[in-house]
Design a protein around this motif. Structure first.
Motif, short mmCIF file in Angstrom:
data_model
loop_
_atom_site.label_atom_id
_atom_site.label_comp_id
_atom_site.label_asym_id
_atom_site.label_seq_id
_atom_site.Cartn_x
_atom_site.Cartn_y
_atom_site.Cartn_z
N LEU A 15 3.10 -9.56 9.26
CA LEU A 15 3.02 -7.96 9.44
C LEU A 15 3.50 -7.36 8.13
N CYS A 16 4.58 -7.89 7.39
CA CYS A 16 4.89 -7.39 6.14
C CYS A 16 3.61 -7.46 5.05
N LEU A 17 3.07 -8.61 5.09
CA LEU A 17 1.91 -8.76 4.20
C LEU A 17 0.83 -7.81 4.52
N ASN A 20 1.63 -4.55 3.08
CA ASN A 20 1.60 -4.59 1.34
C ASN A 20 0.03 -4.48 1.28
N LEU A 21 -0.83 -5.03 2.16
CA LEU A 21 -2.13 -5.09 2.00
C LEU A 21 -2.82 -3.71 2.06
N ILE A 34 -0.25 -2.55 -8.60
CA ILE A 34 0.45 -3.58 -9.15
C ILE A 34 1.73 -3.76 -8.44
N LEU A 35 2.39 -2.80 -7.91
CA LEU A 35 3.78 -3.00 -7.29
C LEU A 35 3.50 -3.63 -5.91
N ALA A 36 2.32 -3.19 -5.24
CA ALA A 36 2.00 -3.84 -3.96
C ALA A 36 1.57 -5.31 -4.17
N LEU A 37 0.95 -5.72 -5.37
CA LEU A 37 0.73 -7.18 -5.48
C LEU A 37 2.04 -7.85 -5.73
#
Lengths: 89, 108
Positions: A15-17, A20-21, A34-37
């Protein structure tokens, strides 16, 4: 009891991934992406660690360490590219 | 039995912190708020997970498992550096904050 906690942890990390996506796709500016990556790299390390705990294999730690190192190098390279226009001066 | 409870609690604490961090990455309003997320919440979460896995493999194999500490040390050293680089990149890009203002003096 550990297996229940590990399975729950795997579900929450997925769920966290996904969260972030969402930020990676939506992010209004390039540093946001970039921060999300970068956050995705750290969460992937956590996911691989939980998977190694579930299978009771220690070999997954090397993969987690490699992903952490590559994520740091990639983040610094991208931030440097935004700052200076090239990666190596 | 006590070790099982400790490992499960550490896993749940770490996953909760990671989830709070990821939720903050989506919900917070500007870049300067969002840059806090991977350095604080997510790093604390992964530290807790790695303590759990150190205890688990120490009990499982009977010998002290130390090479998990490597990942903790590496992440705790590199997370502030990458956050600093990203913040400098954000200031260089002249991103607006919540009030729609651009910071004039801090950027280099």
């Amino acid at each position: 009891m550990i297996s229940v906690a590990i399975n729950l942890g795997l579900a929450v990390m997925c769920l966290c991934l996904i969260l972030n996506l969402i930020r990676l796709l939506k992010g209004p500016s390039t540093p946001d992406r970039i921060l999300a990556l970068d956050t995705m790299y750290i969460n992937t390390v956590a996911l691989i660690l939980l998977f190694g705990l579930r299978l009771e294999r220690a070999i997954f730690f090397e993969a987690a360490l490699l992903i952490a190192m590559m994520g740091f190098v990639g983040t610094v390279a991208l931030a440097n590219y935004l700052l200076h226009g090239d990666i190596i001066e | 039995m006590i070790a099982e409870i400790i490992i499960s609690a550490l896993i749940l604490i770490g996953v909760t912190f990671s989830f709070i961090g990821s939720l903050g990455l989506v919900k917070l309003r500007d870049f300067y708020m969002r840059v806090h997320v991977p350095t604080k919440a997510t790093t604390l979460g992964i530290g807790s997970l790695l303590i759990a896995s150190t205890i688990f493999f120490t009990i499982h194999r009977g010998t002290p498992a130390v090479h998990e500490i490597l990942i903790v040390l590496f992440l705790f050293m590199t997370a502030p550096v990458s956050a600093h680089m990203l913040m400098k990149a954000g200031l260089h890009e002249r991103l607006k904050d919540v009030n729609g203002e651009v910071e004039e003096k801090l950027g280099s």
